[in-house]
Design a protein around this motif. Structure first.
Motif, PDB file in Angstrom:
ATOM      1  N   LYS A 154       0.823  -1.210   0.000  1.00 36.78           N
ATOM      2  CA  LYS A 154       0.000   0.000   0.000  1.00 36.78           C
ATOM      3  C   LYS A 154       0.856   1.259   0.000  1.00 36.78           C
ATOM      4  O   LYS A 154       0.499   2.278  -0.575  1.00 36.78           O
ATOM      5  CB  LYS A 154      -0.914   0.005   1.233  1.00 36.78           C
ATOM      6  N   ARG A 155       1.982   1.177   0.711  1.00 40.09           N
ATOM      7  CA  ARG A 155       2.900   2.312   0.813  1.00 40.09           C
ATOM      8  C   ARG A 155       4.317   1.846   0.524  1.00 40.09           C
ATOM      9  O   ARG A 155       4.760   0.820   1.044  1.00 40.09           O
ATOM     10  CB  ARG A 155       2.834   2.941   2.216  1.00 40.09           C
ATOM     11  N   ILE A 156       5.031   2.613  -0.278  1.00 40.42           N
ATOM     12  CA  ILE A 156       6.405   2.271  -0.657  1.00 40.42           C
ATOM     13  C   ILE A 156       7.316   3.446  -0.337  1.00 40.42           C
ATOM     14  O   ILE A 156       7.047   4.576  -0.749  1.00 40.42           O
ATOM     15  CB  ILE A 156       6.513   1.944  -2.162  1.00 40.42           C
ATOM     16  N   LYS A 157       8.367   3.180   0.431  1.00 42.57           N
ATOM     17  CA  LYS A 157       9.408   4.186   0.655  1.00 42.57           C
ATOM     18  C   LYS A 157      10.529   3.926  -0.344  1.00 42.57           C
ATOM     19  O   LYS A 157      11.096   2.821  -0.382  1.00 42.57           O
ATOM     20  CB  LYS A 157       9.964   4.126   2.069  1.00 42.57           C
ATOM     21  N   LEU A 158      10.851   4.930  -1.129  1.00 41.76           N
ATOM     22  CA  LEU A 158      11.875   4.809  -2.157  1.00 41.76           C
ATOM     23  C   LEU A 158      13.083   5.649  -1.768  1.00 41.76           C
ATOM     24  O   LEU A 158      12.971   6.852  -1.511  1.00 41.76           O
ATOM     25  CB  LEU A 158      11.319   5.278  -3.503  1.00 41.76           C
ATOM     26  N   LYS A 159      14.241   5.002  -1.694  1.00 36.56           N
ATOM     27  CA  LYS A 159      15.478   5.692  -1.369  1.00 36.56           C
ATOM     28  C   LYS A 159      16.033   6.364  -2.629  1.00 36.56           C
ATOM     29  O   LYS A 159      16.293   5.697  -3.644  1.00 36.56           O
ATOM     30  CB  LYS A 159      16.513   4.710  -0.818  1.00 36.56           C
ATOM     31  N   LEU A 160      16.218   7.665  -2.560  1.00 34.82           N
ATOM     32  CA  LEU A 160      16.835   8.411  -3.656  1.00 34.82           C
ATOM     33  C   LEU A 160      18.075   9.122  -3.125  1.00 34.82           C
ATOM     34  O   LEU A 160      18.538   8.834  -2.039  1.00 34.82           O
ATOM     35  CB  LEU A 160      15.829   9.400  -4.261  1.00 34.82           C
ATOM     36  N   GLY A 161      18.625  10.039  -3.919  1.00 35.32           N
ATOM     37  CA  GLY A 161      19.904  10.648  -3.562  1.00 35.32           C
ATOM     38  C   GLY A 161      21.062   9.841  -4.108  1.00 35.32           C
ATOM     39  O   GLY A 161      22.136   9.754  -3.508  1.00 35.32           O
ATOM     40  N   SER A 162      20.843   9.253  -5.285  1.00 34.91           N
ATOM     41  CA  SER A 162      21.866   8.402  -5.899  1.00 34.91           C
ATOM     42  C   SER A 162      23.146   9.183  -6.198  1.00 34.91           C
ATOM     43  O   SER A 162      23.082  10.331  -6.655  1.00 34.91           O
ATOM     44  CB  SER A 162      21.321   7.810  -7.209  1.00 34.91           C
ATOM     45  N   PRO A 163      24.308   8.575  -5.955  1.00 33.82           N
ATOM     46  CA  PRO A 163      25.570   9.219  -6.339  1.00 33.82           C
ATOM     47  C   PRO A 163      25.653   9.474  -7.845  1.00 33.82           C
ATOM     48  O   PRO A 163      26.467  10.300  -8.290  1.00 33.82           O
ATOM     49  CB  PRO A 163      26.635   8.206  -5.891  1.00 33.82           C
ATOM     50  N   LYS A 164      24.817   8.801  -8.626  1.00 35.44           N
ATOM     51  CA  LYS A 164      24.816   8.978 -10.078  1.00 35.44           C
ATOM     52  C   LYS A 164      23.989  10.179 -10.524  1.00 35.44           C
ATOM     53  O   LYS A 164      23.929  10.475 -11.716  1.00 35.44           O
ATOM     54  CB  LYS A 164      24.299   7.708 -10.754  1.00 35.44           C
ATOM     55  N   GLY A 192      20.954  13.356   0.631  1.00 35.24           N
ATOM     56  CA  GLY A 192      21.759  13.207  -0.575  1.00 35.24           C
ATOM     57  C   GLY A 192      21.617  14.301  -1.617  1.00 35.24           C
ATOM     58  O   GLY A 192      22.257  14.232  -2.671  1.00 35.24           O
ATOM     59  N   TRP A 193      20.785  15.315  -1.360  1.00 33.89           N
ATOM     60  CA  TRP A 193      20.575  16.379  -2.345  1.00 33.89           C
ATOM     61  C   TRP A 193      21.057  17.728  -1.827  1.00 33.89           C
ATOM     62  O   TRP A 193      21.074  17.987  -0.624  1.00 33.89           O
ATOM     63  CB  TRP A 193      19.084  16.511  -2.674  1.00 33.89           C
ATOM     64  N   THR A 194      21.418  18.602  -2.773  1.00 34.31           N
ATOM     65  CA  THR A 194      21.643  20.008  -2.455  1.00 34.31           C
ATOM     66  C   THR A 194      20.285  20.703  -2.399  1.00 34.31           C
ATOM     67  O   THR A 194      19.255  20.131  -2.791  1.00 34.31           O
ATOM     68  CB  THR A 194      22.503  20.681  -3.522  1.00 34.31           C
ATOM     69  N   LEU A 195      20.263  21.929  -1.939  1.00 35.40           N
ATOM     70  CA  LEU A 195      19.009  22.688  -1.897  1.00 35.40           C
ATOM     71  C   LEU A 195      18.413  22.825  -3.297  1.00 35.40           C
ATOM     72  O   LEU A 195      17.208  22.609  -3.488  1.00 35.40           O
ATOM     73  CB  LEU A 195      19.250  24.068  -1.287  1.00 35.40           C
ATOM     74  N   LYS A 196      19.243  23.163  -4.263  1.00 32.63           N
ATOM     75  CA  LYS A 196      18.752  23.315  -5.633  1.00 32.63           C
ATOM     76  C   LYS A 196      18.173  22.005  -6.157  1.00 32.63           C
ATOM     77  O   LYS A 196      17.100  21.984  -6.777  1.00 32.63           O
ATOM     78  CB  LYS A 196      19.885  23.787  -6.545  1.00 32.63           C
ATOM     79  N   GLN A 215      14.191  13.867   4.727  1.00 26.57           N
ATOM     80  CA  GLN A 215      15.592  14.261   4.840  1.00 26.57           C
ATOM     81  C   GLN A 215      16.232  14.523   3.467  1.00 26.57           C
ATOM     82  O   GLN A 215      17.208  13.884   3.083  1.00 26.57           O
ATOM     83  CB  GLN A 215      16.395  13.203   5.584  1.00 26.57           C
ATOM     84  N   PRO A 216      15.718  15.491   2.718  1.00 26.19           N
ATOM     85  CA  PRO A 216      16.322  15.790   1.414  1.00 26.19           C
ATOM     86  C   PRO A 216      17.703  16.416   1.529  1.00 26.19           C
ATOM     87  O   PRO A 216      18.554  16.218   0.654  1.00 26.19           O
ATOM     88  CB  PRO A 216      15.325  16.768   0.788  1.00 26.19           C
TER      89      PRO A 216
END
Length: 349
Positions: A154-164, A192-196, A215-216
Protein backbone atom coordinates in the motif's frame (compact mmCIF):
# COMPACT_ATOMS: atom_id res chain seq x y z
CA UNK A 1 18.39 -7.05 38.49
CA UNK A 2 20.69 -9.15 36.32
CA UNK A 3 21.60 -8.31 32.72
CA UNK A 4 22.82 -10.74 30.09
CA UNK A 5 23.96 -9.81 26.59
CA UNK A 6 24.10 -11.96 23.46
CA UNK A 7 25.49 -10.84 20.09
CA UNK A 8 23.60 -11.96 16.99
CA UNK A 9 24.14 -11.29 13.30
CA UNK A 10 21.35 -10.90 10.76
CA UNK A 11 21.68 -10.93 6.98
CA UNK A 12 19.50 -9.05 4.51
CA UNK A 13 17.78 -10.88 1.68
CA UNK A 14 18.35 -7.77 -0.40
CA UNK A 15 21.25 -5.47 0.57
CA UNK A 16 19.95 -1.94 1.17
CA UNK A 17 21.65 0.96 -0.59
CA UNK A 18 21.09 4.54 0.52
CA UNK A 19 22.98 7.76 -0.27
CA UNK A 20 25.65 6.91 2.37
CA UNK A 21 26.37 3.32 1.30
CA UNK A 22 25.14 -0.29 1.27
CA UNK A 23 24.32 -2.62 4.17
CA UNK A 24 24.09 -6.41 3.78
CA UNK A 25 24.38 -7.60 7.40
CA UNK A 26 24.34 -6.25 10.95
CA UNK A 27 25.50 -7.59 14.30
CA UNK A 28 23.30 -6.42 17.16
CA UNK A 29 23.00 -6.99 20.90
CA UNK A 30 20.15 -8.95 22.49
CA UNK A 31 19.81 -7.57 26.02
CA UNK A 32 18.06 -9.75 28.62
CA UNK A 33 17.09 -8.18 31.93
CA UNK A 34 15.97 -10.45 34.80
CA UNK A 35 14.29 -9.64 38.09
CA UNK A 36 11.77 -11.51 40.28
CA UNK A 37 12.09 -14.51 37.97
CA UNK A 38 10.81 -12.49 35.00
CA UNK A 39 12.93 -11.70 31.95
CA UNK A 40 12.52 -8.62 29.74
CA UNK A 41 14.13 -8.35 26.32
CA UNK A 42 15.57 -5.46 24.33
CA UNK A 43 17.75 -4.93 21.28
CA UNK A 44 20.67 -2.56 20.59
CA UNK A 45 21.40 -1.98 16.90
CA UNK A 46 24.52 -0.02 15.86
CA UNK A 47 23.68 2.79 13.47
CA UNK A 48 25.23 5.70 11.61
CA UNK A 49 23.56 8.91 10.53
CA UNK A 50 26.58 10.52 8.92
CA UNK A 51 27.08 12.83 11.89
CA UNK A 52 27.11 10.00 14.43
CA UNK A 53 28.13 6.37 14.22
CA UNK A 54 29.00 3.38 16.35
CA UNK A 55 29.89 -0.28 16.03
CA UNK A 56 28.74 -3.47 17.71
CA UNK A 57 32.07 -3.62 19.49
CA UNK A 58 31.76 -0.12 20.97
CA UNK A 59 28.23 -0.91 22.12
CA UNK A 60 29.35 -4.16 23.72
CA UNK A 61 32.29 -2.46 25.44
CA UNK A 62 30.03 0.24 26.91
CA UNK A 63 27.49 -2.25 28.19
CA UNK A 64 30.13 -4.63 29.59
CA UNK A 65 31.80 -1.78 31.48
CA UNK A 66 28.60 -0.47 33.06
CA UNK A 67 26.71 -3.74 33.58
CA UNK A 68 27.88 -4.37 37.20
CA UNK A 69 26.60 -0.91 38.18
CA UNK A 70 23.15 -1.64 36.76
CA UNK A 71 22.46 -4.45 39.21
CA UNK A 72 21.47 -1.88 41.85
CA UNK A 73 18.42 -0.95 39.78
CA UNK A 74 15.04 -2.65 39.35
CA UNK A 75 12.93 -2.63 36.15
CA UNK A 76 10.31 -0.57 38.00
CA UNK A 77 12.88 2.21 38.54
CA UNK A 78 13.06 2.91 34.82
CA UNK A 79 13.29 6.69 35.19
CA UNK A 80 16.24 6.53 37.60
CA UNK A 81 17.90 3.94 35.41
CA UNK A 82 17.61 6.09 32.27
CA UNK A 83 18.92 9.15 34.11
CA UNK A 84 21.93 7.13 35.24
CA UNK A 85 22.65 5.95 31.69
CA UNK A 86 22.39 9.46 30.29
CA UNK A 87 24.63 10.88 33.00
CA UNK A 88 27.28 8.33 32.00
CA UNK A 89 26.83 9.17 28.29
CA UNK A 90 25.80 5.66 27.32
CA UNK A 91 24.85 5.15 23.68
CA UNK A 92 21.21 5.75 22.77
CA UNK A 93 21.07 2.22 21.27
CA UNK A 94 22.01 0.66 24.62
CA UNK A 95 19.64 2.96 26.51
CA UNK A 96 16.95 1.88 24.09
CA UNK A 97 17.59 -1.84 24.64
CA UNK A 98 17.40 -1.44 28.42
CA UNK A 99 14.31 0.77 28.29
CA UNK A 100 12.52 -1.69 26.00
CA UNK A 101 13.52 -4.59 28.26
CA UNK A 102 12.02 -2.76 31.25
CA UNK A 103 8.72 -2.30 29.40
CA UNK A 104 8.73 -5.94 28.29
CA UNK A 105 9.37 -6.97 31.90
CA UNK A 106 6.57 -4.71 33.15
CA UNK A 107 4.08 -6.12 30.64
CA UNK A 108 4.98 -9.68 31.57
CA UNK A 109 4.69 -8.91 35.28
CA UNK A 110 1.31 -7.27 34.67
CA UNK A 111 0.27 -10.05 32.28
CA UNK A 112 -0.77 -7.45 29.71
CA UNK A 113 0.51 -6.61 26.22
CA UNK A 114 2.38 -3.32 26.25
CA UNK A 115 -0.08 -1.50 23.97
CA UNK A 116 -2.90 -2.33 26.39
CA UNK A 117 -0.85 -1.42 29.43
CA UNK A 118 -0.29 2.03 27.87
CA UNK A 119 -3.95 2.42 26.96
CA UNK A 120 -3.37 2.57 23.19
CA UNK A 121 -5.87 1.54 20.51
CA UNK A 122 -4.27 -0.83 18.01
CA UNK A 123 -7.25 -0.51 15.68
CA UNK A 124 -5.79 2.91 14.83
CA UNK A 125 -2.55 1.48 13.39
CA UNK A 126 -1.81 2.54 9.80
CA UNK A 127 -0.20 0.25 7.15
CA UNK A 128 3.57 -0.04 7.09
CA UNK A 129 5.62 1.06 4.11
CA UNK A 130 8.16 -1.22 2.44
CA UNK A 131 11.55 0.09 1.40
CA UNK A 132 13.28 -0.01 -1.99
CA UNK A 133 16.91 1.08 -1.95
CA UNK A 134 18.92 3.01 -4.50
CA UNK A 135 19.61 1.01 -7.66
CA UNK A 136 18.89 0.65 -11.34
CA UNK A 137 15.30 0.63 -12.63
CA UNK A 138 15.62 -3.13 -13.13
CA UNK A 139 16.82 -3.62 -9.55
CA UNK A 140 13.99 -1.46 -8.26
CA UNK A 141 11.43 -3.46 -10.21
CA UNK A 142 12.88 -6.76 -8.93
CA UNK A 143 12.79 -5.52 -5.34
CA UNK A 144 9.19 -4.38 -5.76
CA UNK A 145 8.18 -7.76 -7.16
CA UNK A 146 9.73 -9.46 -4.15
CA UNK A 147 7.89 -7.18 -1.74
CA UNK A 148 4.64 -7.93 -3.55
CA UNK A 149 5.10 -11.62 -2.67
CA UNK A 150 5.44 -10.67 1.01
CA UNK A 151 2.67 -8.14 1.54
CA UNK A 152 0.16 -5.83 -0.08
CA UNK A 153 2.34 -2.83 -0.98
CA UNK A 154 0.00 0.00 0.00
CA UNK A 155 2.90 2.31 0.81
CA UNK A 156 6.41 2.27 -0.66
CA UNK A 157 9.41 4.19 0.65
CA UNK A 158 11.88 4.81 -2.16
CA UNK A 159 15.48 5.69 -1.37
CA UNK A 160 16.83 8.41 -3.66
CA UNK A 161 19.90 10.65 -3.56
CA UNK A 162 21.87 8.40 -5.90
CA UNK A 163 25.57 9.22 -6.34
CA UNK A 164 24.82 8.98 -10.08
CA UNK A 165 22.64 12.08 -9.90
CA UNK A 166 19.06 13.17 -10.37
CA UNK A 167 18.51 11.36 -13.66
CA UNK A 168 19.26 8.04 -11.96
CA UNK A 169 16.79 8.98 -9.20
CA UNK A 170 14.13 9.80 -11.77
CA UNK A 171 14.56 6.54 -13.69
CA UNK A 172 14.22 4.50 -10.50
CA UNK A 173 11.10 6.40 -9.44
CA UNK A 174 9.49 5.97 -12.85
CA UNK A 175 10.13 2.21 -12.83
CA UNK A 176 8.60 1.75 -9.38
CA UNK A 177 5.62 4.03 -10.05
CA UNK A 178 4.87 2.24 -13.32
CA UNK A 179 4.84 -1.17 -11.63
CA UNK A 180 2.92 -0.06 -8.51
CA UNK A 181 0.48 2.53 -9.89
CA UNK A 182 -1.86 2.43 -6.89
CA UNK A 183 0.75 2.57 -4.16
CA UNK A 184 1.36 5.65 -2.07
CA UNK A 185 5.02 6.68 -2.43
CA UNK A 186 7.29 8.38 0.06
CA UNK A 187 10.81 9.54 -0.79
CA UNK A 188 13.89 9.38 1.43
CA UNK A 189 17.04 11.06 0.11
CA UNK A 190 19.05 10.53 3.35
CA UNK A 191 20.60 13.98 2.96
CA UNK A 192 21.76 13.21 -0.57
CA UNK A 193 20.58 16.38 -2.34
CA UNK A 194 21.64 20.01 -2.46
CA UNK A 195 19.01 22.69 -1.90
CA UNK A 196 18.75 23.31 -5.63
CA UNK A 197 18.37 19.60 -6.36
CA UNK A 198 15.77 19.19 -3.61
CA UNK A 199 13.63 22.02 -4.99
CA UNK A 200 13.91 20.63 -8.52
CA UNK A 201 13.02 17.11 -7.40
CA UNK A 202 10.13 18.26 -5.21
CA UNK A 203 8.39 19.76 -8.26
CA UNK A 204 9.17 16.74 -10.43
CA UNK A 205 7.98 14.28 -7.76
CA UNK A 206 4.73 16.19 -7.27
CA UNK A 207 3.55 14.72 -10.60
CA UNK A 208 3.49 11.28 -8.94
CA UNK A 209 1.61 9.84 -5.98
CA UNK A 210 4.27 11.08 -3.52
CA UNK A 211 3.17 11.98 0.01
CA UNK A 212 6.33 13.61 1.39
CA UNK A 213 10.11 13.89 1.03
CA UNK A 214 12.22 12.71 3.96
CA UNK A 215 15.59 14.26 4.84
CA UNK A 216 16.32 15.79 1.41
CA UNK A 217 19.20 17.89 2.78
CA UNK A 218 22.25 16.98 4.84
CA UNK A 219 22.07 17.76 8.56
CA UNK A 220 24.59 20.57 8.18
CA UNK A 221 22.15 22.27 5.78
CA UNK A 222 19.27 22.44 8.26
CA UNK A 223 19.24 26.24 8.04
CA UNK A 224 18.17 25.88 4.40
CA UNK A 225 15.00 23.97 5.31
CA UNK A 226 12.76 27.09 5.42
CA UNK A 227 13.82 27.99 1.88
CA UNK A 228 13.06 24.47 0.73
CA UNK A 229 9.71 24.47 2.52
CA UNK A 230 8.76 27.75 0.84
CA UNK A 231 9.60 26.35 -2.60
CA UNK A 232 8.46 22.72 -2.33
CA UNK A 233 4.94 21.59 -3.25
CA UNK A 234 5.50 18.47 -1.12
CA UNK A 235 5.80 18.20 2.70
CA UNK A 236 9.29 17.83 4.16
CA UNK A 237 10.09 15.35 6.94
CA UNK A 238 13.27 15.25 9.06
CA UNK A 239 15.12 12.06 9.99
CA UNK A 240 18.86 12.44 10.55
CA UNK A 241 18.19 15.99 11.79
CA UNK A 242 15.95 14.67 14.59
CA UNK A 243 17.16 12.44 17.41
CA UNK A 244 15.08 13.29 20.47
CA UNK A 245 12.22 15.51 21.57
CA UNK A 246 14.72 18.32 22.17
CA UNK A 247 15.13 18.67 18.39
CA UNK A 248 11.46 19.00 17.55
CA UNK A 249 10.67 22.63 18.38
CA UNK A 250 13.79 23.70 16.46
CA UNK A 251 12.70 21.72 13.41
CA UNK A 252 9.15 23.03 13.64
CA UNK A 253 10.60 26.54 13.50
CA UNK A 254 12.49 25.49 10.34
CA UNK A 255 9.13 24.67 8.71
CA UNK A 256 9.40 20.89 8.47
CA UNK A 257 6.08 19.07 8.27
CA UNK A 258 6.97 15.87 10.10
CA UNK A 259 9.68 13.87 11.86
CA UNK A 260 10.97 10.31 11.69
CA UNK A 261 11.33 8.77 15.15
CA UNK A 262 13.63 5.76 15.43
CA UNK A 263 13.97 3.66 18.54
CA UNK A 264 17.78 3.53 18.45
CA UNK A 265 18.12 7.30 17.95
CA UNK A 266 15.59 8.18 20.63
CA UNK A 267 17.07 5.96 23.33
CA UNK A 268 13.96 3.99 24.26
CA UNK A 269 10.19 3.75 24.13
CA UNK A 270 9.85 6.41 26.82
CA UNK A 271 11.53 8.97 24.55
CA UNK A 272 9.65 7.71 21.47
CA UNK A 273 6.39 8.57 23.21
CA UNK A 274 7.77 11.93 24.31
CA UNK A 275 8.82 12.67 20.72
CA UNK A 276 5.42 11.68 19.33
CA UNK A 277 3.47 13.84 21.76
CA UNK A 278 5.86 16.79 21.34
CA UNK A 279 5.59 16.58 17.55
CA UNK A 280 1.80 16.49 17.76
CA UNK A 281 1.83 19.52 20.05
CA UNK A 282 3.98 21.35 17.46
CA UNK A 283 1.57 20.46 14.67
CA UNK A 284 3.96 17.98 13.01
CA UNK A 285 3.18 14.56 11.61
CA UNK A 286 4.87 11.50 13.05
CA UNK A 287 6.50 8.56 11.35
CA UNK A 288 8.42 5.65 12.87
CA UNK A 289 11.50 4.28 11.14
CA UNK A 290 14.13 1.63 11.74
CA UNK A 291 17.69 0.65 10.90
CA UNK A 292 18.57 -3.04 10.53
CA UNK A 293 16.27 -3.85 13.45
CA UNK A 294 15.01 -7.38 14.00
CA UNK A 295 11.46 -8.30 14.96
CA UNK A 296 12.33 -7.51 18.57
CA UNK A 297 12.86 -3.77 18.10
CA UNK A 298 10.20 -3.37 15.41
CA UNK A 299 7.63 -5.15 17.57
CA UNK A 300 8.43 -2.77 20.41
CA UNK A 301 7.68 0.14 18.07
CA UNK A 302 4.54 -1.60 16.78
CA UNK A 303 3.08 -1.37 20.29
CA UNK A 304 3.32 2.44 20.02
CA UNK A 305 2.12 2.57 16.40
CA UNK A 306 -1.27 4.13 17.23
CA UNK A 307 0.66 7.37 17.87
CA UNK A 308 2.13 7.49 14.34
CA UNK A 309 0.83 8.75 10.99
CA UNK A 310 3.32 6.73 8.94
CA UNK A 311 5.18 3.50 9.72
CA UNK A 312 8.45 2.39 8.15
CA UNK A 313 8.95 -0.76 10.23
CA UNK A 314 9.92 -3.27 7.56
CA UNK A 315 13.60 -4.07 8.23
CA UNK A 316 12.86 -7.44 9.87
CA UNK A 317 10.87 -8.51 6.80
CA UNK A 318 14.08 -8.28 4.76
CA UNK A 319 16.09 -10.59 7.04
CA UNK A 320 17.05 -14.15 6.14
CA UNK A 321 17.72 -15.10 9.75
CA UNK A 322 15.65 -12.98 12.12
CA UNK A 323 15.95 -14.90 15.42
CA UNK A 324 12.62 -13.69 16.83
CA UNK A 325 8.88 -13.93 16.32
CA UNK A 326 6.88 -10.85 17.23
CA UNK A 327 4.26 -8.56 15.73
CA UNK A 328 2.29 -10.16 12.89
CA UNK A 329 1.99 -8.71 9.39
CA UNK A 330 -1.63 -8.86 8.16
CA UNK A 331 -2.72 -7.23 4.90
CA UNK A 332 0.02 -4.64 5.15
CA UNK A 333 -0.54 -3.90 8.86
CA UNK A 334 2.03 -4.80 11.51
CA UNK A 335 -0.06 -5.84 14.53
CA UNK A 336 1.24 -6.60 18.04
CA UNK A 337 -0.30 -9.64 19.66
CA UNK A 338 -2.26 -10.19 22.87
CA UNK A 339 0.73 -11.82 24.58
CA UNK A 340 2.11 -10.14 27.71
CA UNK A 341 4.87 -7.56 27.32
CA UNK A 342 6.18 -7.24 23.79
CA UNK A 343 4.99 -10.71 22.85
CA UNK A 344 8.41 -11.74 21.52
CA UNK A 345 9.45 -15.40 21.30
CA UNK A 346 12.68 -16.98 20.12
CA UNK A 347 12.68 -19.04 16.94
CA UNK A 348 13.97 -22.60 17.20
CA UNK A 349 17.41 -22.98 15.65
Amino acid sequence: MQINVVCFTVHKRFPLTISRGTTAKTTSLWVKLEAEGIEGWGEAVPFSTGSAGETTETLKQQLTAIKPNLEQFHPLTRSRLQSYLQEHQISSAIRSAIDVACYDWLGKRSRLPLWQLLGLDISQIVPISVTIGIGSPEEGKKRLENWQTVTDTKRIKLKLGSPKGLEADKRLLEAVAQNAPNAELTIDANGGWTLKEAITMSHWLAKYNVTYIEQPLAVEDDEKLPTLADNSPLPIFADESCFTSKDISRLAALKVDGINIKLMKAGGLTEVMRCAYTAQACGLQVMYGCYSDSSLANTAMAHLSPLADYLDLDSHLNLKDDPFYGAVLKNGYLQPTLSPGLGITLKCS
